[in-house]
Scaffold this active site. Sequence first.
Site, short mmCIF file in Angstrom:
data_model
loop_
_atom_site.label_atom_id
_atom_site.label_comp_id
_atom_site.label_asym_id
_atom_site.label_seq_id
_atom_site.Cartn_x
_atom_site.Cartn_y
_atom_site.Cartn_z
N LYS A 169 0.85 -1.20 0.00
CA LYS A 169 0.00 0.00 0.00
C LYS A 169 0.88 1.24 0.00
CE LYS A 169 -3.32 2.55 2.86
NZ LYS A 169 -4.04 2.61 4.16
N ASP A 173 -2.90 10.56 3.08
CA ASP A 173 -4.29 10.12 3.21
C ASP A 173 -5.09 11.14 4.01
OD1 ASP A 173 -6.64 8.73 3.23
OD2 ASP A 173 -6.03 7.31 4.78
N LYS A 193 -10.68 12.91 7.25
CA LYS A 193 -10.24 12.59 8.61
C LYS A 193 -10.29 13.83 9.49
CE LYS A 193 -6.86 9.05 7.21
NZ LYS A 193 -7.36 7.91 7.99
N ASP A 225 1.29 6.57 5.31
CA ASP A 225 0.38 5.57 4.77
C ASP A 225 0.93 4.88 3.53
OD1 ASP A 225 -1.96 4.28 5.38
OD2 ASP A 225 -3.26 5.62 4.26
N ASP A 241 -12.46 6.85 3.10
CA ASP A 241 -11.28 6.68 3.96
C ASP A 241 -10.90 5.22 4.12
OD1 ASP A 241 -9.16 7.55 5.51
OD2 ASP A 241 -10.31 7.54 7.38
N GLU A 300 -9.68 3.48 1.76
CA GLU A 300 -9.12 3.53 0.41
C GLU A 300 -7.99 2.55 0.17
OE1 GLU A 300 -5.86 4.88 2.48
OE2 GLU A 300 -7.94 5.44 2.84
N ARG A 360 -7.60 -0.58 0.88
CA ARG A 360 -8.02 -1.88 0.37
C ARG A 360 -8.39 -1.81 -1.12
NH1 ARG A 360 -12.44 -2.23 4.90
NH2 ARG A 360 -10.75 -1.02 5.85
#
Length: 504
Positions: free
Chosen positions: A265, A270, A277, A288, A347, A349, A351
């Site tokens: 990932k 993010d 967030k 991230d 959020d 995202e 996956r």
Amino acid sequence: MINSIDLKLTAVSTDIKRLGADALVLGVVKGTDGPVLVASPFSAKVTDSLQASLSALNVTGAADELVRFPAGDETKARILVLAGLGSHEESTLTTEALRRGAGSAARQLAGLSTVVFALPAATPEQAAAVAEGVALGAYHFNSHRSTPAAKLPLTEAVIATAASADPDLPAALKRAAILGRAVRATRDLVNVAPNVLYPASFAQEVKDSTKGLPLKVTILDEKKLEKDGYGGLMGVGGGSERKPRMVKIQYAPAKAGKHLALVGKGITFDTGGISIKPAAGMHAMKCDMAGAATIFQAIVAIAELGLPITVTGWLCLAENMPGGASTRPGDVITMLGGKTVEVLNTDAEGRLVMADGLVAASAEKPDALIDVATLTGAQMVALGLRTAGVMGDETLRNAVVSAAEKAGETAWAMPMPEELRPTIDSQVADLANIGERMGGMMTAAVFLNEFVGEANGTKIPWAHMDIAGPAFNEQAAYGYTHKNGTGSSVRTLVALAEEMASAK
């Protein structure tokens, strides 16, 4: 971006009286009856004198303790350093205790140049643990300062060991140096500011920093991603002016046996997208992309070690930003391979980009497939800040946990309960990107499992590593672990590749 210092690691015998250095490090354990000096290179008389002085010096032997004082005539080092190795008996010291003790000392001795480490190292394995700890502890991130830090990391470490003449030691020290460099490089990437490290610049860094290595790097830009149907990457990264990338890294030595595929990932920042967030703590979301950095540097280390195994890495790089072109809650996107996903929360995202990576990696039918991601806050709720969660095929999952233990990292096997699968059903698409809130780490794994392909009619062995907590340390430094990026799981992946390469 990758800007860590080069560290010289050498080994000498335990006869170090004439060896000059800025400091000489000795180990102290916190025994049941008080502090005990271990593996002293000095005469019995001097050792007894030092042992008798420990209480007066307020030395306890606790982990991360470091006590310095001027050296005497017994050594040419300028200062003598007593490093705490924790609550152990000398006979039961583990390699991880040595690794952490050496790493803690190296971390706290920043500003010195050359240090001799006279810790318990009677075997090549113990000497390598000390060397690896030093290589992990000697780190400082300095890329964004206008002037260099006053205290730079060690540049040379000498390991005093009774195994100095052992023919296995040079290879062990080389491995320690390679692992240390890979972890430090991973930290550099995680620590870089997100206005500097974004999908295109990350991809270019991979290409530039692998020149001269037996690696093939392929970069898919947004036009290629759109054309080929990478709906997860385009859906997550489409709202940013910095468009997504997929980076494929291939290591394929001539005598390779098995094929290991790694998916990382790489959300370079993010915000949460439209499902934004909270502002507090959002700055840390530059981390991230740690999964992508981890597999990138693990593959570099595997190549430098020359392991006889094919390894393919897929770096799923995107910036999750709100904007006019961003994916909205309620949108349905078509993933690579054709499955559709209703996005209920932008959020969730990671996956989505990882799903594209898993489909792409599965198409090559590897022998094993592992993804690494800072995927869920639920991982930290379940396992804390230092333990990775591992889910997936039971045999591969357990092999990953075993490799982590061997490497000195902490991972824990977690299930994927069957009752979680219905919670990601969608009213309008094949899947929803969120499901049951409780057990969210496992729900995310259940989602990813839907995108793992088959080879010869059988599902490819797959494991998912959630490193949300271990990848970024916002608390105090400890052992060889610094604040911010940690480089977690690089050593686990290398250890697993070594196991696979040696298996018949």
